[in-house]
Each structure stands twice: as structure tokens, then as C-alpha cells.
Design a protein around this motif. Structure first.
Motif, PDB file in Angstrom:
ATOM      1  N   ALA A  11       0.834  -1.211   0.000  1.00  0.00           N
ATOM      2  CA  ALA A  11       0.000   0.000   0.000  1.00  0.00           C
ATOM      3  C   ALA A  11       0.866   1.258   0.000  1.00  0.00           C
ATOM      4  O   ALA A  11       0.596   2.208  -0.742  1.00  0.00           O
ATOM      5  N   ASP A  12       1.930   1.267   0.816  1.00  0.00           N
ATOM      6  CA  ASP A  12       2.823   2.432   0.861  1.00  0.00           C
ATOM      7  C   ASP A  12       3.430   2.721  -0.507  1.00  0.00           C
ATOM      8  O   ASP A  12       3.574   3.874  -0.903  1.00  0.00           O
ATOM      9  N   ALA A  13       3.793   1.660  -1.216  1.00  0.00           N
ATOM     10  CA  ALA A  13       4.461   1.835  -2.507  1.00  0.00           C
ATOM     11  C   ALA A  13       3.488   2.099  -3.645  1.00  0.00           C
ATOM     12  O   ALA A  13       3.811   2.834  -4.575  1.00  0.00           O
ATOM     13  N   LEU A  14       2.278   1.521  -3.595  1.00  0.00           N
ATOM     14  CA  LEU A  14       1.426   1.528  -4.778  1.00  0.00           C
ATOM     15  C   LEU A  14       0.114   2.303  -4.668  1.00  0.00           C
ATOM     16  O   LEU A  14      -0.480   2.615  -5.709  1.00  0.00           O
ATOM     17  N   ASP A  15      -0.356   2.603  -3.473  1.00  0.00           N
ATOM     18  CA  ASP A  15      -1.621   3.338  -3.374  1.00  0.00           C
ATOM     19  C   ASP A  15      -1.494   4.699  -4.043  1.00  0.00           C
ATOM     20  O   ASP A  15      -0.542   5.439  -3.801  1.00  0.00           O
ATOM     21  N   GLY A  16      -2.429   5.007  -4.903  1.00  0.00           N
ATOM     22  CA  GLY A  16      -2.421   6.292  -5.599  1.00  0.00           C
ATOM     23  C   GLY A  16      -1.579   6.315  -6.858  1.00  0.00           C
ATOM     24  O   GLY A  16      -1.522   7.330  -7.552  1.00  0.00           O
ATOM     25  N   VAL A  17      -0.921   5.202  -7.183  1.00  0.00           N
ATOM     26  CA  VAL A  17      -0.089   5.151  -8.385  1.00  0.00           C
ATOM     27  C   VAL A  17      -0.992   5.099  -9.613  1.00  0.00           C
ATOM     28  O   VAL A  17      -1.964   4.364  -9.657  1.00  0.00           O
ATOM     29  N   THR A  18      -0.652   5.919 -10.592  1.00  0.00           N
ATOM     30  CA  THR A  18      -1.393   5.926 -11.853  1.00  0.00           C
ATOM     31  C   THR A  18      -0.407   5.911 -13.011  1.00  0.00           C
ATOM     32  O   THR A  18       0.762   6.265 -12.864  1.00  0.00           O
ATOM     33  N   LEU A  19      -0.904   5.537 -14.146  1.00  0.00           N
ATOM     34  CA  LEU A  19      -0.106   5.525 -15.356  1.00  0.00           C
ATOM     35  C   LEU A  19       0.082   6.959 -15.844  1.00  0.00           C
ATOM     36  O   LEU A  19      -0.869   7.733 -15.894  1.00  0.00           O
ATOM     37  N   ASP A  20       1.305   7.312 -16.182  1.00  0.00           N
ATOM     38  CA  ASP A  20       1.579   8.628 -16.758  1.00  0.00           C
ATOM     39  C   ASP A  20       1.866   8.416 -18.241  1.00  0.00           C
ATOM     40  O   ASP A  20       2.974   8.016 -18.618  1.00  0.00           O
TER      41      ASP A  20
END
Length: 125
Positions: free
Chosen positions: A66-75
Motif C-alpha cells: 500500500a505504501d508503494a502503490l496506493d495512488g499510483v497511476t499511469l503517466d
């Protein structure tokens, strides 16, 4: 594809520092026909879900994931820049002639020797 726990942890660490977070990503344009063999046309969200599952299956804690990936989106801007790299239109020999010097090879061999114990430990794990 099966990734080792060390590879997943390393990738998660990179993702935690290198990906853009924020609003929903724009869809990626379809790949050019000539280079379709090296481009993924799948949905980023589906890949991310599979990546989370693989990380959890390898024993990485849900909190770390969760710390690493929450909120990650493709740019999609990064994808576009990546696809414009001229290195990918060169043959391996042309590419390697420009980047692989005797000094780099000697330096790499020296580093392999210097860190032999570390590499052996990582390989064992």
C-alpha cells in the motif's frame, strides 16, 4: 511471469520513488503495428492488481504494498517519451558499440568481484 521476492521488493521501492501519483490516468494509445511485439496494450489497472497479488504472494506485507502503490497511476507522457527513444531502433551491435567500452567492462568485472558475497547471498535468497 514469476518474480522473486527480492525483485518485487526492489521494484516496489522503485515504484514508490519513480511513478507519478494523482488523478486517473489517460488511456494509452494503441501501439504502432511495427513495434507491437514490445508494447503492452493491456489496462494498467489490471496489471497493477496482478502486481499487488504477486507481491502479497511473495510475502511482501500489505502495508508495504500500500505504501508503494496506493495512488499510483499511469503517466502516458512517460510512456510516450519512452517510446521515442532512438535506442530501440538500433541493432544490438550498433547500440553496444556506442555504450560498452573496455573501461565499462573492466569496471563491471571489478564490481562483480568486489560484491561477490552480496550477489551470492541475493542469488541464494
Amino acid at each position: 511471469m514469476h518474480l522473486s521476492k527480492a525483485t518485487l521488493a526492489f521494484t516496489l521501492a522503485l515504484l514508490g520513488q519513480a511513478v507519478v501519483t494523482g488523478a486517473e490516468a489517460e488511456p494509452m494509445p494503441p501501439p504502432a503495428k511495427a513495434a507491437a511485439n514490445c508494447r503492452n496494450t493491456g489496462r494498467f489497472e489490471a496489471w497493477l492488481d496482478r502486481f499487488r497479488s504477486e507481491a502479497a504472494a511473495q510475502g511482501i506485507s500489505r502495508a508495504t504494498i500500500a505504501d508503494a502503490l496506493d495512488g499510483v497511476t499511469l503517466d502516458s507522457k512517460v510512456i510516450g517519451i519512452d517510446r521515442k527513444q532512438s535506442f530501440f531502433s538500433q541493432s544490438f551491435l550498433s547500440f553496444s558499440d556506442k555504450l560498452i567500452s573496455k573501461g565499462r567492462i573492466q569496471n563491471g568485472l571489478a564490481r562483480l568481484k568486489k560484491h561477490r558475497d552480496l550477489f551470492a547471498s541475493v542469488e541464494k535468497d
